[in-house]
Design an enzyme around this catalytic site. Sequence first.
Site, PDB file in Angstrom:
ATOM      1  N   THR A   1       0.711  -1.151  -0.090  1.00 32.02           N
ATOM      2  CA  THR A   1      -0.039  -0.045   0.256  1.00 32.02           C
ATOM      3  C   THR A   1       0.790   1.412  -0.271  1.00 32.02           C
ATOM      4  O   THR A   1       0.299   2.235   0.167  1.00 32.02           O
ATOM      5  CB  THR A   1      -0.866   0.165   1.352  1.00 32.02           C
ATOM      6  OG1 THR A   1      -0.315  -0.080   2.492  1.00 32.02           O
ATOM      7  CG2 THR A   1      -1.822  -1.182   1.017  1.00 32.02           C
TER       8      THR A   1
ATOM      9  N   THR B   1      -9.230  -1.471  -5.132  1.00 36.27           N
ATOM     10  CA  THR B   1      -9.000   0.143  -4.679  1.00 36.27           C
ATOM     11  C   THR B   1      -9.553   0.847  -5.595  1.00 36.27           C
ATOM     12  O   THR B   1      -9.801   0.692  -6.832  1.00 36.27           O
ATOM     13  CB  THR B   1      -7.495   0.442  -4.562  1.00 36.27           C
ATOM     14  OG1 THR B   1      -7.260   1.868  -4.587  1.00 36.27           O
ATOM     15  CG2 THR B   1      -6.753   0.028  -5.922  1.00 36.27           C
TER      16      THR B   1
ATOM     17  N   TYR C   1       0.866   1.721  -8.338  1.00 36.46           N
ATOM     18  CA  TYR C   1      -0.086   1.029  -7.271  1.00 36.46           C
ATOM     19  C   TYR C   1      -1.351   0.519  -7.744  1.00 36.46           C
ATOM     20  O   TYR C   1      -1.843  -0.606  -7.601  1.00 36.46           O
ATOM     21  CB  TYR C   1      -0.366   1.901  -6.055  1.00 36.46           C
ATOM     22  CG  TYR C   1      -1.307   1.331  -5.335  1.00 36.46           C
ATOM     23  CD1 TYR C   1      -1.193   0.193  -4.350  1.00 36.46           C
ATOM     24  CD2 TYR C   1      -2.560   2.054  -5.000  1.00 36.46           C
ATOM     25  CE1 TYR C   1      -2.201  -0.156  -3.463  1.00 36.46           C
ATOM     26  CE2 TYR C   1      -3.781   1.614  -4.134  1.00 36.46           C
ATOM     27  CZ  TYR C   1      -3.417   0.419  -3.450  1.00 36.46           C
ATOM     28  OH  TYR C   1      -4.427   0.099  -2.461  1.00 36.46           O
TER      29      TYR C   1
END
Length: 285
Positions: A61, A100, A124
Amino acid sequence: MKALIVGSNGQLGHALQAQAPQGVELVCADVDQLDITQPQAVTDWVERVRPNILFNAAAYTAVDRAEQDEVTALAINGTAVGTLAQAAHQVGAQFVHVSTDFVFDGASGTPYRPDAPTNPLSAYGRTKLVGEQLAGDEAIIVRTAWVYAPVGGNFVRTMLRLMAERPEVRVVADQIGTPTYAPALADALWRLAAANVQGIHHYTDSGAASWYDFAVAIQEEALAAGLLDQQAKIVPIATADFPTPAHRPSYSVLDKTSTFSAIGGPALHWREHLRQMIARIKTNG
């Protein structure tokens, strides 16, 4: 019923344990017990535990660090998800994976539906999208955003510390999303698992906010609860005034309509959950 929680020491992992329905046997594994980037280790763990449900709450993360370390981020957020999904399939376990809002580019002016086109702006986001793809059609994939809890590293805890230490805090005001209280997310994951609704789902608290709005609310609630004894000046700034290695979506509000229907109702507004967290911190220290 037996559930294996991978990433059990993180803020969502803790919440999944706390929100587990009565009678569920929990088996917990964090990186110290299980390196999910090692396929044989994952296979051995899952074969030995033989869970009915496998929750993947593990993730890389560090959004900005991933720009220079995408290989590691991909190994954890992408390849390992496929390994976990395959291991779950081999023992007949339901696989629940958390993704996400960063799979979107922020160009939408309306909340993103689960079937909206993806276009991640960062390493990410790219690696999390690979994880979604490798999780497979039989998985329950839940995209969320801005997760916080009384434990772990998160925006609320950081703001509380900075507001106690500094007379002024500068916060980005042109990125819009929705805060998500980890215990509420965990409860939703358990409910989605019970409903066995495979595919991609969205879950956050209700409402929307900028990071600046969120920071202002944190201070207001903390002052009202007596958790802070001084008021810091909160200064709104533009993303351009606080450059970071990773590009973040300027608008990443998620459409939760179908998820709320599946779990029996909408989430509380993010401000109400924030108030609950502040009260919990004050009570427990």
